[in-house]
Every structure is written in structure tokens, then in C-alpha cells.
Write a protein that holds these residues in place. Sequence first.
Motif, PDB file in Angstrom:
ATOM      1  N   ILE A   1       0.862  -1.182   0.000  1.00  0.00           N
ATOM      2  CA  ILE A   1       0.000   0.000   0.000  1.00  0.00           C
ATOM      3  C   ILE A   1       0.895   1.227   0.000  1.00  0.00           C
ATOM      4  O   ILE A   1       1.927   1.278   0.675  1.00  0.00           O
ATOM      5  CB  ILE A   1      -0.907   0.003   1.252  1.00  0.00           C
ATOM      6  CG1 ILE A   1      -1.878  -1.180   1.194  1.00  0.00           C
ATOM      7  CG2 ILE A   1      -1.676   1.318   1.359  1.00  0.00           C
ATOM      8  CD1 ILE A   1      -2.674  -1.382   2.476  1.00  0.00           C
ATOM      9  N   GLN A   2       0.473   2.243  -0.771  1.00  0.00           N
ATOM     10  CA  GLN A   2       1.254   3.474  -0.838  1.00  0.00           C
ATOM     11  C   GLN A   2       0.302   4.658  -1.007  1.00  0.00           C
ATOM     12  O   GLN A   2      -0.715   4.546  -1.693  1.00  0.00           O
ATOM     13  CB  GLN A   2       2.217   3.411  -2.035  1.00  0.00           C
ATOM     14  CG  GLN A   2       3.166   4.591  -2.124  1.00  0.00           C
ATOM     15  CD  GLN A   2       4.057   4.506  -3.361  1.00  0.00           C
ATOM     16  OE1 GLN A   2       3.570   4.291  -4.463  1.00  0.00           O
ATOM     17  NE2 GLN A   2       5.358   4.664  -3.170  1.00  0.00           N
ATOM     18  N   PHE A   3       0.645   5.784  -0.402  1.00  0.00           N
ATOM     19  CA  PHE A   3      -0.136   6.998  -0.641  1.00  0.00           C
ATOM     20  C   PHE A   3       0.277   7.586  -1.983  1.00  0.00           C
ATOM     21  O   PHE A   3       1.470   7.732  -2.259  1.00  0.00           O
ATOM     22  CB  PHE A   3       0.105   8.022   0.482  1.00  0.00           C
ATOM     23  CG  PHE A   3      -0.605   7.668   1.758  1.00  0.00           C
ATOM     24  CD1 PHE A   3      -1.913   8.090   1.978  1.00  0.00           C
ATOM     25  CD2 PHE A   3       0.013   6.895   2.720  1.00  0.00           C
ATOM     26  CE1 PHE A   3      -2.576   7.743   3.142  1.00  0.00           C
ATOM     27  CE2 PHE A   3      -0.651   6.543   3.888  1.00  0.00           C
ATOM     28  CZ  PHE A   3      -1.950   6.973   4.100  1.00  0.00           C
ATOM     29  N   GLN A   4      -0.719   7.930  -2.785  1.00  0.00           N
ATOM     30  CA  GLN A   4      -0.430   8.474  -4.111  1.00  0.00           C
ATOM     31  C   GLN A   4      -1.360   9.645  -4.411  1.00  0.00           C
ATOM     32  O   GLN A   4      -2.477   9.716  -3.893  1.00  0.00           O
ATOM     33  CB  GLN A   4      -0.612   7.391  -5.184  1.00  0.00           C
ATOM     34  CG  GLN A   4       0.378   6.239  -5.068  1.00  0.00           C
ATOM     35  CD  GLN A   4       0.202   5.200  -6.163  1.00  0.00           C
ATOM     36  OE1 GLN A   4      -0.726   5.291  -6.972  1.00  0.00           O
ATOM     37  NE2 GLN A   4       1.088   4.216  -6.190  1.00  0.00           N
ATOM     38  N   ASN A   5      -0.873  10.559  -5.282  1.00  0.00           N
ATOM     39  CA  ASN A   5      -1.754  11.611  -5.810  1.00  0.00           C
ATOM     40  C   ASN A   5      -2.615  10.959  -6.871  1.00  0.00           C
ATOM     41  O   ASN A   5      -2.142  10.634  -7.956  1.00  0.00           O
ATOM     42  CB  ASN A   5      -0.929  12.728  -6.463  1.00  0.00           C
ATOM     43  CG  ASN A   5      -0.141  13.525  -5.469  1.00  0.00           C
ATOM     44  OD1 ASN A   5       1.061  13.362  -5.349  1.00  0.00           O
ATOM     45  ND2 ASN A   5      -0.813  14.391  -4.742  1.00  0.00           N
ATOM     46  N   LEU A   6      -3.873  10.759  -6.540  1.00  0.00           N
ATOM     47  CA  LEU A   6      -4.643   9.890  -7.417  1.00  0.00           C
ATOM     48  C   LEU A   6      -5.822  10.571  -8.064  1.00  0.00           C
ATOM     49  O   LEU A   6      -5.935  10.640  -9.287  1.00  0.00           O
ATOM     50  CB  LEU A   6      -5.125   8.686  -6.614  1.00  0.00           C
ATOM     51  CG  LEU A   6      -5.559   7.514  -7.452  1.00  0.00           C
ATOM     52  CD1 LEU A   6      -4.364   6.889  -8.129  1.00  0.00           C
ATOM     53  CD2 LEU A   6      -6.262   6.482  -6.591  1.00  0.00           C
ATOM     54  N   SER A   7      -6.704  11.090  -7.272  1.00  0.00           N
ATOM     55  CA  SER A   7      -8.022  11.357  -7.824  1.00  0.00           C
ATOM     56  C   SER A   7      -8.305  12.835  -7.999  1.00  0.00           C
ATOM     57  O   SER A   7      -7.703  13.696  -7.375  1.00  0.00           O
ATOM     58  CB  SER A   7      -9.083  10.736  -6.914  1.00  0.00           C
ATOM     59  OG  SER A   7      -8.963  11.240  -5.626  1.00  0.00           O
ATOM     60  N   ARG A   8      -9.252  13.068  -8.895  1.00  0.00           N
ATOM     61  CA  ARG A   8      -9.841  14.388  -9.037  1.00  0.00           C
ATOM     62  C   ARG A   8     -11.263  14.275  -8.504  1.00  0.00           C
ATOM     63  O   ARG A   8     -11.906  13.234  -8.637  1.00  0.00           O
ATOM     64  CB  ARG A   8      -9.875  14.811 -10.504  1.00  0.00           C
ATOM     65  CG  ARG A   8      -8.477  15.004 -11.099  1.00  0.00           C
ATOM     66  CD  ARG A   8      -8.571  15.589 -12.494  1.00  0.00           C
ATOM     67  NE  ARG A   8      -9.419  14.773 -13.346  1.00  0.00           N
ATOM     68  CZ  ARG A   8     -10.357  15.251 -14.163  1.00  0.00           C
ATOM     69  NH1 ARG A   8     -10.583  16.556 -14.210  1.00  0.00           N
ATOM     70  NH2 ARG A   8     -11.080  14.451 -14.922  1.00  0.00           N
ATOM     71  N   ALA A   9     -11.732  15.337  -7.907  1.00  0.00           N
ATOM     72  CA  ALA A   9     -13.061  15.266  -7.307  1.00  0.00           C
ATOM     73  C   ALA A   9     -13.799  16.578  -7.499  1.00  0.00           C
ATOM     74  O   ALA A   9     -13.188  17.641  -7.689  1.00  0.00           O
ATOM     75  CB  ALA A   9     -12.950  14.951  -5.812  1.00  0.00           C
ATOM     76  N   ARG A  10     -15.105  16.478  -7.467  1.00  0.00           N
ATOM     77  CA  ARG A  10     -15.969  17.661  -7.567  1.00  0.00           C
ATOM     78  C   ARG A  10     -16.969  17.601  -6.422  1.00  0.00           C
ATOM     79  O   ARG A  10     -17.645  16.583  -6.226  1.00  0.00           O
ATOM     80  CB  ARG A  10     -16.688  17.670  -8.916  1.00  0.00           C
ATOM     81  CG  ARG A  10     -17.652  18.831  -9.093  1.00  0.00           C
ATOM     82  CD  ARG A  10     -18.190  18.840 -10.514  1.00  0.00           C
ATOM     83  NE  ARG A  10     -17.092  19.025 -11.465  1.00  0.00           N
ATOM     84  CZ  ARG A  10     -17.091  18.547 -12.710  1.00  0.00           C
ATOM     85  NH1 ARG A  10     -18.119  17.854 -13.151  1.00  0.00           N
ATOM     86  NH2 ARG A  10     -16.056  18.758 -13.513  1.00  0.00           N
ATOM     87  N   LEU A  11     -17.038  18.689  -5.675  1.00  0.00           N
ATOM     88  CA  LEU A  11     -18.006  18.783  -4.577  1.00  0.00           C
ATOM     89  C   LEU A  11     -18.856  20.022  -4.807  1.00  0.00           C
ATOM     90  O   LEU A  11     -18.341  21.146  -4.795  1.00  0.00           O
ATOM     91  CB  LEU A  11     -17.309  18.873  -3.222  1.00  0.00           C
ATOM     92  CG  LEU A  11     -16.446  17.664  -2.824  1.00  0.00           C
ATOM     93  CD1 LEU A  11     -14.965  17.939  -3.132  1.00  0.00           C
ATOM     94  CD2 LEU A  11     -16.605  17.335  -1.359  1.00  0.00           C
ATOM     95  N   VAL A  12     -20.122  19.806  -5.039  1.00  0.00           N
ATOM     96  CA  VAL A  12     -21.044  20.898  -5.352  1.00  0.00           C
ATOM     97  C   VAL A  12     -22.191  20.820  -4.369  1.00  0.00           C
ATOM     98  O   VAL A  12     -22.642  19.715  -4.024  1.00  0.00           O
ATOM     99  CB  VAL A  12     -21.587  20.756  -6.796  1.00  0.00           C
ATOM    100  CG1 VAL A  12     -22.498  21.916  -7.138  1.00  0.00           C
ATOM    101  CG2 VAL A  12     -20.440  20.670  -7.788  1.00  0.00           C
ATOM    102  N   GLY A  13     -22.675  21.962  -3.917  1.00  0.00           N
ATOM    103  CA  GLY A  13     -23.790  21.861  -2.986  1.00  0.00           C
ATOM    104  C   GLY A  13     -24.376  23.175  -2.557  1.00  0.00           C
ATOM    105  O   GLY A  13     -24.030  24.253  -3.071  1.00  0.00           O
TER     106      GLY A  13
END
Lengths: 723, 173
Positions: free
Chosen positions: A579-591
Motif C-alpha cells: 500500500i502506498q499513498f499516491q496523488n490519485l483522484s480528481r473530485a468535484r463537490l457541489v452543494g
Amino acid sequence: MKRRGLLLLALLPAALHAQATGSVYGAVRDTAGHGVRSASVSITGSRLRTNTGNTGVYRLEAVPAGPITLQVQALGFQPESVVVTITANDSTRVDFTLRAVQNLAPIVVTAGKRQQSLQDVVPSVALVTDSAIARRAVNTIDEAVDRAPGVQFLNGQVNIRGSTGYVQGLGSRVLLLVDGVPANQGDRGGINWDLLPVDNVERVEVVKGAGSALYGSAALGGVVNLITRGIPDDAHLRVRLIGGGFAGPPHDVWKFRTSTGLEGGAGVTASWGRDPFRGALSLGTQHSDGYRQNDERDHWQLAAKGQYRLDPVTRLDVSGAWASDQYLVPLSWCVRGHCDDRGQAYQPFMVDTSGLGDHTRSNKAYATAVVSREPSPAVSWLARVSWLRTDFTDYQSPRNDFSIANRFGGEVRGVVHPDHGRVVTVGGEVAYSDVLRSDIFGVHTQAEYAAYGEGEHGLGAARLTTGARIDFLAVDGGGLTAVVSPRLGGVLPVGRGVWRASMGRGFRAPSLAEQFVSTFVSGIRVIPNPSLRPEEAWTAELGHARGFAGERVRIDAALFWTEARRLIEPVFIDTLAEIQFQNLSRARLVGLDLSVTAAPLTSRLSTTLAYTFLYARELATDTSPARALAFRPRHLLTLSADYALGATALGADFRYTSRFERVELYETDPRVSAKVLDLRASWTGGSLAAHLLVSNALNYIYNLVPRTLAPVRAVSVAVTWTH
Amino acid sequence: MRSRVVALAALLVACDGGLEPAPAPTSCPKSFTGICGTVTIRGAIPESTDVVYVVAYQTFPQSRGDLFTYTPLVPPTISLVDSTYFYTLAVPNGRYEWVLAVWKKQGMLTIANADSLLREAGYYKRTDADTSLYGAGIVLVNSIGTDSIDFVIDFDNMHPVSFYFPAAAAVRR
């Protein structure tokens, strides 16, 4: 020689006159006769000033004899002034009665790193006042912040509009401040909510959205500022005793002990204030049996605060706290076959037999010193240094983990009002984090150097804010990584309402733990990733606040949009079985963030409604499709009502958290929405106050974090005696 | 006043529910997508046992480098208290070539020591007479629980990684 003697004779009366002083004292009260706390009492044209104590009394010494103009200002009241003649070597009594100002917005200090009216700030800010904290009778700071609009805690990890999710304490996308001083851990980047006793907190300001333009790393999703109590005049003593118990499981098949779980504690705060010196000292301890197996906890606390007024416009503030916790760790509940399961698929109140006895010892301490000076109404500055130390050891099978870390910080900041319509804030900040000793994080350092500036200026009725901060990050003395975080916003009063809009960038530098952790989790090796990059987000917001019915009803609504990228997540690499920490995801938070406050709704009843709608998606990548962001509720609703009847008050909170669309690790485990009802009652008589809290009154059994039971019904009584 | 009482009543009604006791399953639960079955435990449980997992592979691993392409990422464990155990393995829709129990010895697992720490302890075959290593026991999952995927865990007849992938086979990275 003769001329010199005449000169001395001529100066002598003036010198004698300069030494002729008296004192002025009195009380500042509101129209109902109650003392007004923390009112500023000053002499026009002089640097002499003081603040009233808890009962509204004040005293100014060394006041020049003769006529003076005495002025009083207090938040929420119209200022008053009076001309009095001070008699040398005598005391003059002057009392004030202040009239309340209608429609006054609270003053906040976090949104712009300076004092601002709440209606003038660009981002959304939620306030938790000391009266709200006392009314809710909570025992910890996270409990106090947990019901703020748009805020949710997941097993101690704070989310502002879904910012953090749940990452098991490694890295927080929210920055914690204690009186404006950053206090996230040096190694893990997380937050110790038990660093301060809740009784020492006067109010909490929660700034929502990216705040890195002023605060740099970790302010990706928001900032929580704990503002501690001021130190009133004269000697004061406050004693707080708490006691209570936990309900048992609602089903016999879940019972895990024969006795009732209890909790109790005591805290004492003593303070003394008389200019130029003020000081306060708090001691406390608490024990809890916990509400589930392997959940006992002991907590010890020491906090101190001092103020020294170097001259009428210069003040030195020093503060510090130490807290020690020893607690058993109910890491996750027991599943079939791993405890006395009684034929059940899972036992939410029990832990895996192999985990019995796992415990943690955690010590933390911080110290700060701040020099602030306000040489004129147009200019003020401060300089501060701070130190935070954390030291924990997890005693667990098959091996123990430990880490000792420091975070040193320093800042200089100036606020200038060039003219009536403009304010400029500039500053520089440094932070140095190190892991001193650790078997899982190694020995590493991280330095952050930053400069920031923000200007606010009027444009007709509108006020525009522009600013930016540049941060330089260096790990282990290596090359610098630069991150620029701009912010642009404005407020526009229209009729009885205020529109606000802003856009800004936030970032979070990877914690030393995320970069260098080397351990085993569930038998799988976790490997370091020194090449992790900061995660970042852009946040845009459009909000409107408006009062109705003579300002008894206030509505605040905000639409927000966050685009985040390079979010850091643990990844299982199947080709390496690691297991390794990685820069992985893109996310969108709208509300949508909405709060409606009716205070009072009727003569005795006050109500609030807070609702957050959140659409949180992890965006598609080359290797994975779009999906719901884990641990984010679509709906978060809080209803509160308080009914006052003389010295007695009754109240209730209801919090609804919709079922998470997705969780990590155990996606198929049963999970439900959370519906928690808290009931409270209080009584105040003279210097004595008693608060009763029944949290989770319906004993609703739920979990927000996989295989971690959320708190069950608990009844607690807090008695406070103030002298 | 009546509206307040109604609102309070609605609030209280809304507060029912929550987690309830869930008896250990004896068949695939409703609203479950994955694989279920009963494992029968034989042989002497080694003292060095850490845990026994149930995992599934969509494609039979072609090399040691594929060993950790199993699903789900956090596999369920088998209780060894009784001689039989009903397992549920939550996996996405698809075709699974190998459903097996993996015995893990106590110790910290790395890909380098997988051969000494992991053993295949039994796997699903369509018939007991089937002697093929894999392929005969293919399981299909299609939005429900595929039940009766029963097999035997035999602690006296476990196979190390090198049984399937001799040490000479290069580790693919």
C-alpha cells in the motif's frame, strides 16, 4: 547658572502636575442591569484603556487629574462617553448603562486575519458561541463544533462541506487554529481536538471553503479557529464537575458487560487580572468507561494563559496547554468468528478478541507567544511564535508504533487602513515540522515559508477583496516547491440582505506521515512515497444573507463548487502487494449550505435549521470510472430548538445524516443513515449552573466509519460554579 | 401547537431503524451481489495460523506477479471455530475462474516472503472428482448472490505459491 535655576523653577509645577493622578472605576451594564463583559473603557486622547470583567466592572489607575473624556465600547452596544473630572490621589466612580444596537452582525477574526463584521466577510463563516457550547453541555471541542452548519465529524476527523472524508487521521483538509495559531500535527497533519479543555473556549469560528490565500497548507476545505476566553479583571475561580453514564446495547444479543458504563471528570480554572498583568490556569481530568468493549479512556489536562500590557497599545500574550490521554482502542467491531459472536454476523459493541488490550498513549502540548501592537487606529501589527509537540505510542499486536513530532511556527502580520474605504493585510509565515523519532515515519523535516497579502476596498456600496499567498515547501532540506493561492471576492449589501461571492485556491502539502510511512496494516506492507505532491482545490461560492421580521429571523444560503485534484489516497499496488499513498483522484463537490435562525421565534423559543446538500463525485481517470466520493453524505440536516423559562432552559438538537453512497474497505457492510436526537436542560442560579445532556436520546445504533460504532445514548450532568 | 406536536411525532417516528442484530447467514443474503457457500474444515489447524481468507480471481493468476490481483481488496476471513463455515464474498458482477481459501502464517507479508507465508488451502471445484488446478470451478455473478459455492479447506493438504509458480518463474512487476 541663575538662568538654569529659573528654568528648573518654571518646570517644577509642570512636573508636579504630571505626577498628579487619580483612578476611575465603575460598572458597565445593559439596560436590564446585567454587567457587560469585555467592554472597552478608554480615555480619549490617551493610551489608557482597560476591559470590563465578567460582572462588568472596570478600574483605571494612574489617570491624569483634571477633566477627561471616558469612553465605553462593547460589542452589540452603542458606544457611550462622558466627561468627568479626576481628583488627584482619589477614586472617581463612573457607571455606564449601554443600549443594545439593533441588527448588529457579530465580529469575526478568522476570515480575513483581522476583525471584521460577519456581514463584511467574503467566505461563509459559521459561529459557535460560548453560550451555545454551554447550552449544549458538551464535554469536548469536537462535540461543540460537530453541530455547526455544514460541519460533520467522522470518528474525530472534521469535514467542512465534505472536505476530508475519512482518511484515518493521516492528513486533514481542514486547518485548526488556536487563537489564530496553526495547530495541526507536525507528523500526521491531523488534529488533536482534546488539546484544550472545552470550558476554555469562548467561541469557534468555522470558515468554509479554500482558505489557503491567507492560511496556506491544510486550509484546503476550511479553517476552524478556537478562540479562548479572555481573562477578566480581578480574581475568578470556575469549577466544573461532570458525571454520567452510557446506555447499554438495545438488544440482549449485543450485551457485552453486566455493569453500566460511567464517565466523570473535574476541571478548575483560576484567573487573576489587573493591568498590566493577567493570567489564568486550568487543570482537569476525566475518565470514561466508554460505550463499547475496549473503550476506556483517561484524560489529564493543563492549560495556562497570560497577558502583559507592555504599554497602552502593546500587549504580550502567552499561552500553552498540555494534555495526556491513555485510551484503549476499539479499532473495529467484531465480525463472526472473531469474538463471542453468539451466532451473529457482527457484534457492534465488541472487538476482535485479538485486539483486546490494544491501547494508545498520547501526549501533546503547545505554547505560543504573541506580541500585538496598535500604534494608531490605522495601523496594527503582530508577531508570534508557536510550538506544538505530539508524542504517541500505539500498543498493539503484533508490534507497537510510535512517533514524536514537533511543529514550530512564526508569523509577522500588519494591518493598515490607508483610508476609510481600504484595508490592507500583509504578512509572512514560517513553519517547520519534524519527526524527531518514529519507527513508522522515520526522521524527517518539512519547512514552509510563505508571504501573503490581501486588500479590501470599497467600490460604491460593494467591497472587493483580492489577495494571494505564495508558499515554498521543502522536505528534508531539499529543493523548494512553490504553491500560489489567490483569492478574489466581494460583498454587496442590497436592502436588508448582503450578497457575497468568492473564488479561491486551496492546497494541502502531504504530511510527513503520508510521504514516509513504513509499516504494516492488516499484514500488508505500507511503503513510503517521497515524491507526493501537494493536493489542491479551487472553490467558488455565491452566498446571500438576509434578515426578516425585525432581524429576528435570519437566513444564510450559499451555493458552493469545489474542484479538487491530486487528492492523496492510499492505494493497494497488487503487483507489489503493498500500500502506498499516491496523488490519485480528481473530485468535484457541489452543494448548497443553508441556515435559518429564528431567535427568538416566540418570546421564549429560539430555533435554528441548518441543511447542507452535497453532490460529491470522484471524477473519472484513465483507469477508473466516475463514482461517488466515499464518506460524504448527500444530505446533512440539523434542527435545534431552545425554550427559556426563567432560570431554566430546555432544548433539543436533531441531526440527520443521509446514508453514505459509498464507503471504503467494507463497501458491502450494512450501513444506515444517522438520526440522532440530543435533549438538554439547564438551570442557572447565581454563581451555580447545571446542565443535563441526553445525547442520542433514542439510542439510535449506527456507524459512519466502517465497523466503528457511533456513540450510543449517554446521560451527563455538568455543574459549574463560578466565583 | 398541534402542528408542533405533529412535527415532534414525525421526528420521533423518523428515529426508528438503525443497525439491527444480524444472525450469521446460512444462505446468500437478499440484496447481495457476490459468492456464498459453505467451507468444510479438515485437518489439523497449524499453530502458526494467522488468518484464513476467501478470495476470488477473475482470471487465474499467470505468474507470482498476479497473486495480488484478487478481489475484494479486503477479503473476508474464515472462522476456524467450527468444522463448517458459511462465507459470503462480495464481488462485482463477472466471471471468476478461481475461488479459494488462502491460509496466512503469522508474520508481515511482502511479495518476497509470500511463498513462505501464504498457502492455497482449498478451492472451489465443480465436482470432487475434478483434479484440475483451476478452470472447472468457474463462478458467474450477475447482480445476486451466487450460492452453494462450497469447497473444502484441508490444512493437511495446502500448497505454497511455488506449487503453482516455481521459484524459477520470474516475478513480474
